[in-house]
Design a protein around this motif. Structure first.
Motif, PDB file in Angstrom:
ATOM      1  N   LEU A 193      -1.449 -13.678   5.319  1.00  0.00           N
ATOM      2  CA  LEU A 193      -1.542 -12.800   4.812  1.00  0.00           C
ATOM      3  C   LEU A 193      -0.697 -10.925   5.562  1.00  0.00           C
ATOM      4  CD1 LEU A 193      -4.975 -12.965   3.388  1.00  0.00           C
ATOM      5  CD2 LEU A 193      -2.901 -12.825   2.110  1.00  0.00           C
ATOM      6  N   ARG A 194      -1.719 -11.174   7.370  1.00  0.00           N
ATOM      7  CA  ARG A 194      -1.203 -10.146   7.620  1.00  0.00           C
ATOM      8  C   ARG A 194       0.590 -10.184   8.159  1.00  0.00           C
ATOM      9  NH1 ARG A 194      -5.290 -11.900  10.541  1.00  0.00           N
ATOM     10  NH2 ARG A 194      -3.935 -13.316  12.029  1.00  0.00           N
ATOM     11  N   PHE A 195       1.395 -10.894   7.682  1.00  0.00           N
ATOM     12  CA  PHE A 195       2.629 -11.224   7.869  1.00  0.00           C
ATOM     13  C   PHE A 195       3.335 -10.166   6.801  1.00  0.00           C
ATOM     14  CE2 PHE A 195       6.569 -12.584   6.393  1.00  0.00           C
ATOM     15  CZ  PHE A 195       7.003 -12.168   7.320  1.00  0.00           C
ATOM     16  N   VAL A 196       2.867 -10.611   5.742  1.00  0.00           N
ATOM     17  CA  VAL A 196       3.171 -10.188   4.067  1.00  0.00           C
ATOM     18  C   VAL A 196       2.794  -8.282   3.944  1.00  0.00           C
ATOM     19  CG1 VAL A 196       2.533 -10.082   1.604  1.00  0.00           C
ATOM     20  CG2 VAL A 196       2.906 -12.915   3.242  1.00  0.00           C
ATOM     21  N   ARG A 205       2.351  -6.353   6.850  1.00  0.00           N
ATOM     22  CA  ARG A 205       2.728  -5.576   7.344  1.00  0.00           C
ATOM     23  C   ARG A 205       4.685  -5.387   7.694  1.00  0.00           C
ATOM     24  NH1 ARG A 205       1.626  -9.653  11.813  1.00  0.00           N
ATOM     25  NH2 ARG A 205       3.201 -10.956  11.810  1.00  0.00           N
ATOM     26  N   THR A 206       5.227  -6.456   6.389  1.00  0.00           N
ATOM     27  CA  THR A 206       6.953  -6.808   6.392  1.00  0.00           C
ATOM     28  C   THR A 206       6.608  -5.855   4.918  1.00  0.00           C
ATOM     29  OG1 THR A 206       6.723  -8.076   7.154  1.00  0.00           O
ATOM     30  CG2 THR A 206       8.505  -8.251   6.266  1.00  0.00           C
ATOM     31  N   GLN A 207       7.066  -4.944   5.286  1.00  0.00           N
ATOM     32  CA  GLN A 207       7.545  -3.734   3.951  1.00  0.00           C
ATOM     33  C   GLN A 207       8.796  -4.567   2.872  1.00  0.00           C
ATOM     34  OE1 GLN A 207       9.487   0.458   2.865  1.00  0.00           O
ATOM     35  NE2 GLN A 207       7.672   0.557   4.301  1.00  0.00           N
ATOM     36  N   VAL A 208       9.367  -5.000   2.727  1.00  0.00           N
ATOM     37  CA  VAL A 208      10.779  -5.629   2.260  1.00  0.00           C
ATOM     38  C   VAL A 208       9.456  -6.517   1.194  1.00  0.00           C
ATOM     39  CG1 VAL A 208      12.700  -4.589   3.400  1.00  0.00           C
ATOM     40  CG2 VAL A 208      11.635  -6.790   4.291  1.00  0.00           C
ATOM     41  N   VAL A 209       9.153  -7.479   1.686  1.00  0.00           N
ATOM     42  CA  VAL A 209       8.603  -8.257   1.280  1.00  0.00           C
ATOM     43  C   VAL A 209       7.432  -8.605   0.400  1.00  0.00           C
ATOM     44  CG1 VAL A 209       7.046 -10.929   1.862  1.00  0.00           C
ATOM     45  CG2 VAL A 209       9.387 -10.751   3.156  1.00  0.00           C
ATOM     46  N   LEU A 210       6.593  -7.665   1.176  1.00  0.00           N
ATOM     47  CA  LEU A 210       5.564  -6.873   0.022  1.00  0.00           C
ATOM     48  C   LEU A 210       6.064  -6.235  -1.084  1.00  0.00           C
ATOM     49  CD1 LEU A 210       2.070  -6.411  -0.054  1.00  0.00           C
ATOM     50  CD2 LEU A 210       2.251  -4.521   1.491  1.00  0.00           C
ATOM     51  N   GLY A 211       6.715  -4.881  -0.717  1.00  0.00           N
ATOM     52  CA  GLY A 211       7.018  -4.035  -1.575  1.00  0.00           C
ATOM     53  C   GLY A 211       8.295  -5.092  -2.928  1.00  0.00           C
ATOM     54  N   ALA A 212       8.887  -6.068  -2.378  1.00  0.00           N
ATOM     55  CA  ALA A 212       9.266  -6.294  -3.602  1.00  0.00           C
ATOM     56  C   ALA A 212       8.576  -7.411  -4.482  1.00  0.00           C
ATOM     57  CB  ALA A 212      10.635  -7.925  -2.790  1.00  0.00           C
ATOM     58  N   GLN A 213       7.031  -7.778  -3.387  1.00  0.00           N
ATOM     59  CA  GLN A 213       6.351  -9.162  -4.656  1.00  0.00           C
ATOM     60  C   GLN A 213       5.627  -7.860  -5.923  1.00  0.00           C
ATOM     61  OE1 GLN A 213       4.195 -11.223  -1.518  1.00  0.00           O
ATOM     62  NE2 GLN A 213       5.948 -12.417  -0.711  1.00  0.00           N
ATOM     63  N   LEU A 214       5.344  -7.118  -4.875  1.00  0.00           N
ATOM     64  CA  LEU A 214       4.274  -5.948  -5.886  1.00  0.00           C
ATOM     65  C   LEU A 214       4.814  -5.356  -6.674  1.00  0.00           C
ATOM     66  CD1 LEU A 214       2.448  -4.008  -2.922  1.00  0.00           C
ATOM     67  CD2 LEU A 214       1.594  -4.932  -4.551  1.00  0.00           C
ATOM     68  N   LEU A 215       6.119  -5.066  -6.702  1.00  0.00           N
ATOM     69  CA  LEU A 215       7.488  -4.806  -7.777  1.00  0.00           C
ATOM     70  C   LEU A 215       7.541  -5.526  -8.598  1.00  0.00           C
ATOM     71  CD1 LEU A 215       9.321  -3.123  -8.706  1.00  0.00           C
ATOM     72  CD2 LEU A 215      11.115  -4.065  -7.591  1.00  0.00           C
ATOM     73  N   ASP A 216       7.688  -7.093  -8.484  1.00  0.00           N
ATOM     74  CA  ASP A 216       7.797  -8.088  -9.554  1.00  0.00           C
ATOM     75  C   ASP A 216       6.299  -8.138 -10.252  1.00  0.00           C
ATOM     76  OD1 ASP A 216      10.078 -10.549 -10.567  1.00  0.00           O
ATOM     77  OD2 ASP A 216       7.884 -10.731  -9.858  1.00  0.00           O
ATOM     78  N   MET A 217       5.453  -8.173  -9.478  1.00  0.00           N
ATOM     79  CA  MET A 217       4.148  -8.368  -9.845  1.00  0.00           C
ATOM     80  C   MET A 217       3.751  -7.716 -11.245  1.00  0.00           C
ATOM     81  SD  MET A 217       0.353  -8.666  -8.156  1.00  0.00           S
ATOM     82  CE  MET A 217      -0.463  -6.762  -7.503  1.00  0.00           C
ATOM     83  N   LEU A 256      14.999 -14.932   3.303  1.00  0.00           N
ATOM     84  CA  LEU A 256      15.470 -14.216   5.254  1.00  0.00           C
ATOM     85  C   LEU A 256      14.050 -13.880   6.055  1.00  0.00           C
ATOM     86  CD1 LEU A 256      19.032 -13.059   3.932  1.00  0.00           C
ATOM     87  CD2 LEU A 256      18.534 -16.068   5.239  1.00  0.00           C
ATOM     88  N   ALA A 257      13.559 -13.466   5.167  1.00  0.00           N
ATOM     89  CA  ALA A 257      12.518 -12.555   6.489  1.00  0.00           C
ATOM     90  C   ALA A 257      11.381 -13.510   6.368  1.00  0.00           C
ATOM     91  CB  ALA A 257      12.122 -11.375   5.569  1.00  0.00           C
ATOM     92  N   THR A 258      10.899 -14.433   6.085  1.00  0.00           N
ATOM     93  CA  THR A 258      10.051 -15.371   7.162  1.00  0.00           C
ATOM     94  C   THR A 258      10.502 -16.121   8.004  1.00  0.00           C
ATOM     95  OG1 THR A 258       8.959 -15.653   4.483  1.00  0.00           O
ATOM     96  CG2 THR A 258       8.134 -17.145   6.248  1.00  0.00           C
TER      97      THR A 258
END
Length: 410
Positions: free
Chosen positions: A216-219, A221-233, A338-340
């Motif tokens: 959870l902390r990785f997601v 603090r990683t804006q490109v991952v969190l942003g992409a997931q929230l956008l899709d969600m 690529l980011a994980t």
């Protein structure tokens, strides 16, 4: 060095085709079963809210188990074993629907919702096991190309599965669709069992809650991952109209279940074309902007679909929405891969699955509830407008995602 499609297929003893065989059969099985269940429930209730409850019944067990299963994939057993278990579990669920259809117990709808809930557990296993196996098989330089190729096959399943499911329900019987779904899920389990992939675990098992917290902390603090997931969600939460298609087919287009199968397959027609194109021409530059534009285009398509009264025009609109969604899915999958870090793929995939899975199933519930409160058509238009709003907010709040180039992540 990036591999050609032929090299990817032959890489590591043809492991990639076996993994794709697992994925396509799981998609076909799930889609056929859910098309049949959607028609089955609406046939019993004639209530759009009952269609939304299908999503709610699936998402609760999915969300409650996904993080723990992601931890297990990272730390215990084997990824191949988890993929095999997912196939066997889905086959069992489809077999239960055969029994329910043939014997029609009292409170049939509740029995169906119970089986859908068990399907949520099966789905929670699929994403972590598939994504970790994908990373073991495909070199990093070929991830974007392989994601496009895999997405094309996945979308082919989204075309074939609903179409066959609808045709079987319309011209044979619901239990036939459930029987074939069970056979396909069993085939997926066999394909996973045949995989021969070297699995390395360079880290010691962690306490389950510490492990989940690390993911959870990785997601976060990683804006490109969190942003992409929230956008899709949020886009799928508000913009998805798939759950309401039985009501559109029945009440707006006045057609039978065969019409439902074709309409559900329409978005995948556009997505598979997009997947084939992006497999040959990956979007390495301005990837974030393309992602935002694609999700915005999806919202526009949902508005157009809500206003449409022609069945054939609706198919075309949904096909275009599938093209937009195809760009979004491939870019998001590539960003995730690529980011994980390798040792966190199970947990991050599970977290991603909660974002995406919750948006699909909660979106189905939201669609059914909105249709009950606003009416069928206004609820779809509202969802499209909300999707476009989400895109605007994400573009402002996630600048790293907006300015992302995938070439930066290699």
């Amino acid at each position: 060095m990036s591999l050609s499609v032929r090299q990817m297929l032959a890489h590591q003893g043809y492991a990639f085709p076996k993994l794709l065989a697992f994925r396509i059969q799981m998609v076909l099985s799930y889609q056929m079963m859910m098309v049949a269940i959607g028609w089955h429930i609406y046939e019993l209730t004639h209530d759009p809210l009952s269609l939304g409850l299908i999503g709610l019944a699936e998402v609760i067990p999915y969300m409650s188990s996904a993080l723990f299963l992601g931890h297990a994939v990272d730390h215990y057993f084997s990824r191949r074993g988890f993929a095999t278990l997912a196939g066997l579990f889905l086959a069992l669920n489809a077999s239960m629907m055969v029994v329910i259809t043939q014997y029609q117990p009292a409170n049939t709808a509740m029995w169906i919702y119970g089986t859908v809930a068990l399907t949520g557990f099966a789905r929670a296993l699929i994403s972590p096991s598939y994504n970790t196996l994908f990373a073991l098989i495909i070199p990093r330089a070929s991830v974007a190309k392989a994601a496009g190729f895999g997405s094309s096959l996945f979308q082919a399943g989204l075309i074939i599965g609903p179409a066959i499911g609808g045709l079987l329900v319309g011209f044979a019987n619901k239990y036939v669709a459930y029987e074939i779904s069970a056979v396909l899920a069993l085939g997926a389990a066999i394909a996973a069992l045949m995989l021969r992939v070297k699995e390395h675990r360079s880290h010691a098992p962690m306490h389950v809650f510490a492990s989940i917290g690390e993911g959870l902390r990785f997601v976060l603090r990683t804006q490109v991952v969190l942003g992409a997931q929230l956008l899709d969600m949020f886009a799928v939460l508000f913009g998805g109209a798939v759950a309401l298609l039985p009501a559109f087919v029945h009440d707006v287009y006045h057609m039978g279940p065969e019409g439902l199968g074709v309409l559900r397959a329409a978005p995948a027609i556009g997505a598979i074309v997009t997947g084939i194109f992006l497999a040959r021409h990956p979007i390495h530059q301005h990837s974030g902007r393309w992602l935002l534009l694609a999700v915005g285009g999806f919202g526009l398509c949902m508005i157009a679909f809500g206003l449409c009264r022609s069945y054939w025009l609706a198919i075309a609109i949904l096909a275009v929405s599938g093209m937009m969604d195809g760009v979004s899915v491939i870019l998001r999958q590539t960003i995730l891969q690529l980011a994980t870090p390798d040792n966190m793929r199970g947990r991050v995939s599970a977290i991603n699955g909660i974002f995406i899975g919750s948006s699909n199933e909660l979106g189905a519930f939201e669609s059914g509830l909105a249709a009950r409160l606003m009416g069928l058509v206004p609820s779809v238009i509202f969802g499209g407008l909300m999707t476009m709003t989400v895109v605007g907010v994400t573009a402002v709040k996630a600048p790293k995602l907006r300015e992302l180039h995938l070439s930066q992540l290699h």
